[in-house]
Write a protein that holds these residues in place. Sequence first.
Motif, PDB file in Angstrom:
ATOM      1  N   LYS A   9      -4.049  15.083  -1.764  1.00  0.00           N
ATOM      2  CA  LYS A   9      -2.651  14.616  -1.830  1.00  0.00           C
ATOM      3  C   LYS A   9      -2.571  13.113  -1.516  1.00  0.00           C
ATOM      4  O   LYS A   9      -3.450  12.563  -0.848  1.00  0.00           O
ATOM      5  N   PRO A  10      -1.484  12.465  -1.940  1.00  0.00           N
ATOM      6  CA  PRO A  10      -1.338  11.031  -1.654  1.00  0.00           C
ATOM      7  C   PRO A  10      -1.417  10.771  -0.148  1.00  0.00           C
ATOM      8  O   PRO A  10      -0.754  11.452   0.636  1.00  0.00           O
ATOM      9  N   LYS A  48       0.831  -1.205   0.000  1.00  0.00           N
ATOM     10  CA  LYS A  48       0.000   0.000   0.000  1.00  0.00           C
ATOM     11  C   LYS A  48       0.870   1.261   0.000  1.00  0.00           C
ATOM     12  O   LYS A  48       0.602   2.211  -0.731  1.00  0.00           O
ATOM     13  N   TRP A  49       1.928   1.257   0.819  1.00  0.00           N
ATOM     14  CA  TRP A  49       2.790   2.437   0.906  1.00  0.00           C
ATOM     15  C   TRP A  49       3.464   2.743  -0.433  1.00  0.00           C
ATOM     16  O   TRP A  49       3.840   3.873  -0.700  1.00  0.00           O
ATOM     17  N   PHE A  85      -8.757   7.048  -5.022  1.00  0.00           N
ATOM     18  CA  PHE A  85      -7.958   6.111  -4.246  1.00  0.00           C
ATOM     19  C   PHE A  85      -7.045   6.946  -3.356  1.00  0.00           C
ATOM     20  O   PHE A  85      -6.261   7.757  -3.871  1.00  0.00           O
ATOM     21  N   PRO A  86      -7.130   6.787  -2.023  1.00  0.00           N
ATOM     22  CA  PRO A  86      -6.377   7.678  -1.142  1.00  0.00           C
ATOM     23  C   PRO A  86      -4.882   7.738  -1.457  1.00  0.00           C
ATOM     24  O   PRO A  86      -4.270   8.809  -1.341  1.00  0.00           O
ATOM     25  N   PRO A  98     -18.436   8.553   1.917  1.00  0.00           N
ATOM     26  CA  PRO A  98     -17.363   7.971   1.099  1.00  0.00           C
ATOM     27  C   PRO A  98     -17.245   8.638  -0.279  1.00  0.00           C
ATOM     28  O   PRO A  98     -18.229   9.148  -0.816  1.00  0.00           O
ATOM     29  N   ARG A  99     -16.038   8.622  -0.807  1.00  0.00           N
ATOM     30  CA  ARG A  99     -15.780   9.138  -2.159  1.00  0.00           C
ATOM     31  C   ARG A  99     -15.731   7.962  -3.128  1.00  0.00           C
ATOM     32  O   ARG A  99     -15.400   6.838  -2.741  1.00  0.00           O
ATOM     33  N   LEU A 100     -15.994   8.281  -4.371  1.00  0.00           N
ATOM     34  CA  LEU A 100     -15.998   7.252  -5.406  1.00  0.00           C
ATOM     35  C   LEU A 100     -14.563   6.847  -5.775  1.00  0.00           C
ATOM     36  O   LEU A 100     -13.706   7.700  -5.992  1.00  0.00           O
TER      37      LEU A 100
END
Lengths: 472, 205
Positions: free
Chosen positions: A217-218, A78-79, A208-209, A201-203
């Motif tokens: 930002k990431p 993930k990171w 994607f966070p 929630p966002r789509l």
Amino acid sequence: MTGTTYTHAPGFVAGDRPQIVTARFQYEDSYTLERALATDGYAGLRAALSRSATEVHDEVKAATVLGRGGAGFPAGTKWGLTPAGVWPRYLVVNGDESEPGTYKDRLLMERDPHQLIEGCLIACYAAGLSQCFLYIRGEMALAQERVAAALNEAYAAGYVGRNILGSDFSLDIVLHWGAGAYVVGEETALIESLEGNRGMPRLKPPFFPAAIGLYGKPTIVNNVETMANLPWLMRNGSAAYTAIGSATSPGTRMVAVSGHVKRPGVYEIINGTTTFRDLLYGEEFCGGIRDNNELKAFVPGGGSAPWFLPDQLDLPFEGRLIGAAGSMAGSGAVMVMDDTTDIPNAALTLTRFYAHESCGKCTPCREGGTWLMRILDRVVAGQGTHRDLDQLLEVGATICPGDFPHASSERLGLAAVPFPYKMTTICFVGPSAYTPVHSALTLFRDEFEAKLVKRTFIPVTAVSVSETEAAL
Amino acid sequence: MSRLTEDNVRVAHEIISRYPRPRSATIPLLHLAQQQDGYVTNDAIRHIGELVGATSAEVLGTATFYEMFKFEPVGKYLVNICRTMSCALMGGEELMHHAEHRLGIKAGSTTPDGMFTLEHAECQAACTEAPTLQVNYRYRFRVTPETFDALIDDLAAGRLDSEIPAHGTVARIRQHIPAERGVGAVPPEDATNAPSWMTVAEAPK
């Protein structure tokens, strides 16, 4: 007051098993910096800072630390999903634990906040994250106090803030707290909430966070328990970590077993190999069903997970195997129902939860969840009709079209339908309202039908039924 | 009286300063307002909007999403009894039934003396200790009718004042970042360089 004697961490049951995240729970003052420092506290951070960020990141990747929040995605991978060269990047730690049946993050925050802080520092160092937000559920007053006190101690002692331990690693960890909303445990809703908005929630895509997260930002969103694994990992290395547990699910994980067992508790179990039979019946775990009753059904991975029958007891607590058998390991929460349980009513307690917690963004969840709750409510109250049972399945199919996952049953001649499901909503709240209805109706339809032939009778006048019959 | 006091404005500014964007402080400031007045007043909503740079409607929109915020006075003690699965399996509904009789009110209402508000709650993350309740977000585990009555007696007599603050206060300990130790929050548009410790250039992905 309660008539029950507790160890220092109410609910936690230690045992003769490896302890990666709960080793300090045995101490009454486990949450203090003094105790942390006397028991290897911040040694993992020192080990990390003696190596390059890339090396630390590689170590976490090699250990395959699966996310402990529910989805089980490897943290190290993930990171690495953030887009190259885009800064700043943030860490948001998800301590908004509210999945029915689940609690482990609360204990980790209350009993060992320094371990959590140390884990956050290691993650931010490895992935180049420039600020960390620790989002704690609003209702967890003690956890908020313990983490606030620990952060104050850690800042004063030089473990957090500017030039940590004399290095060029500088990081602020900000304690943030919510105000009561289950859906905020979903990562994009968590970010919305942290930006000061309604937690909807966002789509995904595009949000994607890791690419477009906090302030666009990431952003890495990780669970509290995931972070708590990192200090031990840095002290002992990935080889020692993967030596515990199974090849696909290394390490340990915390599992809460509640409901009708003799010794309900939160256990740190060996990941991937401990079976449900061990957990429910093993002497070192729950010691069997209360009053030696028969097991009727259990929820294996939090309120959102399809239910299992005694047929599935020999499955190990391992994500892939549980998924193939028609459910999910989820957040590590097992809820046990014995043969005295009214199944439709038990399903209602969960469906009502998800209907109540719908944020209202997606129509199938906002409307469908409420419909499911209302129909189920009248069936349980003895006011339902046969049409209602079909209607429950029809409403559910608008939230989750197609085959819905369920367990196999020898008694019913059912083959398992594997996880996951299809869904018409952005997040899992809507499908989760349907899950208990679908499981209960598929596995125990006779109990619903039994409720349809009885009707509760409330006379309009004070004339009794027998008098009415006599008059006729 | 319902705008934030001078002392609380100082606390508010300290909280706001920790975030790259002030609006992130909205929920913490709503808690601060509720701590001050016991519930969130319209004046407080306006004041918070001024502090974080949002309209009153935006602050109200955020506030009404979250269950902990109350917009009218509630009892000194908010008693939340869990009714989700694990508690229901262990007698949560029966406990609520008892509580309604003991307090003489239905869930969702407040006693006439303003001491107790009774509410159903969803999962409180203490499932192995069912049935559970929280009083102003302080736990009580494996509650029986007897221990519930004793709790109400103790609260009414003020015997738990040191453990359980009046409604509005959640955590009594606040984070404080000393100026000489803090890194400081930077707006995201002003922090576009890699952090100093990330010395190795990233390989393109």
